[in-house]
Design a protein around this motif. Structure first.
Motif, mmCIF file in Angstrom:
data_model
loop_
_atom_site.group_PDB
_atom_site.id
_atom_site.type_symbol
_atom_site.label_atom_id
_atom_site.label_comp_id
_atom_site.label_asym_id
_atom_site.label_seq_id
_atom_site.Cartn_x
_atom_site.Cartn_y
_atom_site.Cartn_z
ATOM 1 N N SER A 576 1.175 -1.415 -0.217
ATOM 2 C CA SER A 576 -0.271 -0.143 -0.286
ATOM 3 C C SER A 576 1.047 1.311 0.219
ATOM 4 O O SER A 576 0.372 2.274 -0.468
ATOM 5 N N GLN A 597 -5.250 3.110 -8.337
ATOM 6 C CA GLN A 597 -5.540 2.233 -7.272
ATOM 7 C C GLN A 597 -6.502 1.302 -7.851
ATOM 8 O O GLN A 597 -6.632 0.112 -7.022
ATOM 9 N N ASP A 601 -5.869 -2.197 -6.303
ATOM 10 C CA ASP A 601 -7.177 -3.262 -5.599
ATOM 11 C C ASP A 601 -7.178 -4.908 -5.944
ATOM 12 O O ASP A 601 -7.984 -5.103 -5.290
ATOM 13 N N ALA A 743 -13.092 1.364 -7.328
ATOM 14 C CA ALA A 743 -11.955 2.610 -7.432
ATOM 15 C C ALA A 743 -11.979 4.169 -7.889
ATOM 16 O O ALA A 743 -11.217 5.281 -7.691
#
Length: 746
Positions: A576, A597, A601, A743
């Motif tokens: 992350s 992202q 993800d 996202a």
């Protein structure tokens, strides 16, 4: 309209503070003026070692009249509220006007302020700037209370126009503003009158002062190059040193001197660093041999002997400095000749890297293991990478690096070559710290790449393991820089390594060390109690329980469960963090953070090259009409399924969508499109052909649009309704192969 000339004349201002000080003077003076209604058309600020100068053009003679309307309390408010309002406005009750408002009548005040003379506003602005100047360090002198970087001697402050120049009445701590200044400390120390900025610049030049720091730097650079060229040599470019030296002199006089023959065989980096750090000399190189043979120094005065005395003194001091450097170099070489790089590295076993992370020798062992693991993925020989990692930090114990810490790595390269090690191993010693800044080159030789990555990954895993992560603006261990270094090395070298997998070696070591420390602490407690002969049954029971739980924990580690949990959590947190740094790195390319992202993800995205390829393809796709419309269609499908699942309390599985229940052509067409697209997308992703995956996904746009246009999802027929909701879930599943669309913003 008049122009303003302001000069604050003092003792020498440190070179590192001058540029910022000129900017602060402009900001403070003009900010106060504009806030008080006094404008200007343009301005410049300058700094020399003894003066800060500001010139502003086209100031009005006075500020304009102003009218301000201010709302006060209600007319039926208490007297205290009204009195406070009157005090704030400086008016009386008779000056107020009652007006109707939403909640009744309210008092309004009209405040009229006549314009003020420019001189009055300027005087306030200059005093405000002087008394509130943000020097990094300042001092008081004499009996006064004023603080300045060095004693402030005089203030020149004049307004000039066609009619002439007039002094702005101004006094700060007993220093009266005037229309005079002084030139060079030695060549022109007497005061002289100036009448405008142009007159000021010309008279300063005559008085041996070059006002503009860029002009001083330009003269130094040109003179240095001419001196070197005449001798068949070239100046080693150093913009930072040039700016610093330009801040040390008001009248630059450039001189070239010689380096003693005894020192010419020292590594050029040693000569450059010693001359730059100790004496602010520029290095002059022989382009044929690449040796540093002479130096350039910049004096602040002209002498009758054309600088011969200055050069003689500088060369005497330089000889002493370089004698020290030569002594360090020869001592280090004797150590290497006696026992190789291992002898140089031996003291690292007694040097603590971090209290919770062990010694430098222990850290090197971790880097060696990581470098061996990473080497095949970057095309390096594992044995060479392990060797380079083992000796890369050996120069930290050298006398040369102790004297010049900025030479760490560079000296390691020279010592490794003197020890007879291969060039790629020596290069890894020099470049494994890189990149240290955004403009630095990254290592490109495979062995150097493996060691550089191992060094940075160990930093990240180690400090994450002991929970010493960056917080806000604080990053004492430069972990953000380490993460950006990993990203740049991997992306620019297109190295296909799995960051998460590479981190496991260091993670396991840190985990076992963490538990061992806990066991050691408990053992020390037990030993202390035994030594003191305590009979406290509760304390003894607690200690026994602590030791027992630690034994259980060690057993769990041996079985792998505790270690796996620790590794999984650390890996997730680190990835992350890497993703956040990747967003920063790709921002200049115009890559959207939400697109990064959306790909990250998906999970398991620790191959940065693969991740960035996916991100770029997705952003390109979203920039097309098909991409934007397909995103809208995904959200529509996802929202419908989510709402109906919540209402029914069930999950609509994409695997239960059955084409035999389709009774409209658009419904059947969507089944067929998904049957074609799903395997095609999967195959393209398997081949890492992300543009092709986007193309296959784009083929879904038309049948999805037609489905939503013609088909009612929530029909009265329960079987058809469930089937259609499962079909929408299948759209979600097909697109989720590419990214986590939820996202994506906008």
């Amino acid at each position: 309209m008049p122009d303003l000339l302001l000069e604050l004349f003092s003792e020498e201002i440190p070179a590192r503070m001058q540029s910022r000080a000129a900017q602060d003077l402009m900001r403070l003076v003009t900010g106060h003026m504009v806030d008080n209604g006094l404008t200007y058309s343009g301005g410049q600020a300058f700094a020399t070692p003894r003066r800060l100068t500001l010139t502003l053009a086209d100031l009005p003679a006075e500020t304009p009249d102003t009218v301000e309307e201010r709302k006060g309390p209600r007319t039926d408010a208490p007297e205290k509220a009204l009195d406070g309002f009157l005090r704030s406005t400086g008016l009386t009750r008779d000056d107020l006007e009652a007006r109707d408002d939403k909640k009744g009548q309210v008092w309004f005040a009209t405040i009229r302020k006549p314009g003020r003379a420019a001189e009055a506003v300027i005087a306030e602005a200059v005093e405000h700037a002087i008394r509130n100047f943000p020097w990094p360090k300042s001092m008081r002198w004499g009996a006064g209370s004023l603080r300045w970087v060095r004693p402030l001697h005089s203030i020149l402050c004049i307004l000039s126009d066609e009619a002439g120049a007039r002094t702005v009445p101004l006094s700060v701590d007993g220093i009266e503003a005037g229309n005079t200044t002084r030139g060079h400390r030695f060549h022109a120390p007497d005061p002289f009158v100036v009448t405008s900025f142009d007159d000021y610049v010309q008279k300063l030049e005559v008085a041996h002062v070059v006002l503009d720091p860029a002009d001083r730097a330009g003269r130094i650079e040109a003179d240095a190059k001419n001196l070197a060229f005449a001798a068949g040599l070239e100046v080693v470019e150093d913009k930072g040193l040039l700016a610093e030296v330009a801040g040390l002199v008001e009248w630059p006089v450039t001189l070239m001197g010689e380096i003693g023959a005894d020192f010419l065989d020292l590594p050029p980096e040693v000569l450059r660093t010693s001359m730059k750090e100790h004496q602010k000399f520029f290095s002059v190189r022989n382009p044929k041999t690449d040796r540093i043979e002479r130096f350039i120094t910049v004096a602040n005065t002209q002498t009758p002997d054309d600088g011969a005395t200055i050069l003689a003194g500088n060369q005497k001091v330089l000889t002493a400095r370089l004698s020290d450097a030569k002594f360090f170099w020869e001592n280090d070489l004797r150590t290497v000749e006696r026992g190789g790089m291992e002898a140089l590295a031996e003291p690292l076993a007694n040097v603590t890297f971090h209290a919770k992370l062990g010694t430098q020798a222990e850290r090197i062992a971790r880097i060696e293991a990581l470098a061996r693991e990473i080497a095949p993925a970057v095309g390096a020989d594992p044995d060479a990478a392990a060797l380079a990692a083992r000796i890369a930090k050996a120069d930290l114990t050298s006398e040369m690096v102790y004297e010049f810490p900025e030479l760490q790595g560079t000296m390691g390269k020279y010592y490794a070559l003197k020890a007879g090690l291969p060039e790629n191993v020596a290069e890894a010693c020099e470049t494994h710290y890189a990149p240290l800044g955004p403009s630095d080159d990254v290592p490109s030789e495979p062995v150097a790449v493996a060691v550089a990555l191992a060094d940075k990954i160990d930093m990240l895993t180690g400090f994450w393991a002991i929970d010493e992560k960056p917080t806000g603006s604080k990053d004492p261990y430069a972990l953000r820089r380490a993460a950006l270094g990993v990203i740049r090395i991997v992306l620019e070298g297109r190295s296909r390594i799995g960051f998460g997998k590479s981190a496991l070696t260091g993670t396991r070591y840190h985990h076992s060390r963490r538990i061992q420390r806990a066991v050691d602490v408990a053992q020390r407690h037990v030993n202390e109690y035994v030594k003191r002969g305590t009979t406290d049954e509760n304390a003894d029971a607690n200690l026994v329980g602590t030791r027992g739980s630690l034994i259980d924990l060690e057993a769990a580690i041996a079985n792998g469960s505790e270690a796996n949990d620790f590794e999984t959590e650390l890996r997730s947190n680190l990835l992350s963090f890497i993703a956040d740094r990747l967003k920063v790195h790709l921002r200049d390319e115009g890559i959207r953070h939400d697109v990064i992202q959306a790909c990250f993800d998906l999970g398991g995205q620790d191959d940065l090259v693969l991740l960035v390829n996916r991100v770029r393809a997705l952003q390109t796709f979203l920039g097309t009409e098909d991409g934007g419309n397909l995103l809208t269609a995904y959200r529509r499908a996802s929202n419908i399924v989510a709402a109906e699942e919540k209402k029914d309390g069930v999950e609509f599985s994409p695997d239960l969508a059955d084409p035999k229940f389709a009774n409209q052509a658009e419904e059947t067409a969507l089944f067929q499109a998904l049957d074609t697209a799903e395997p095609a997308i999967a195959d393209a992703l398997g081949d890492e052909d992300f543009p092709a995956a986007m193309t296959h996904m784009a083929a879904l746009r038309a049948p999805i649009d037609a489905f939503f246009d013609k088909v009612t999802v929530n029909t009265d027929n329960d079987i058809q309704r469930r089937n259609r909701l499962c079909l929408l879930a299948r759209i979600r599943k097909a697109m989720a192969q590419v990214a986590v669309w939820d996202a994506i913003e906008g």
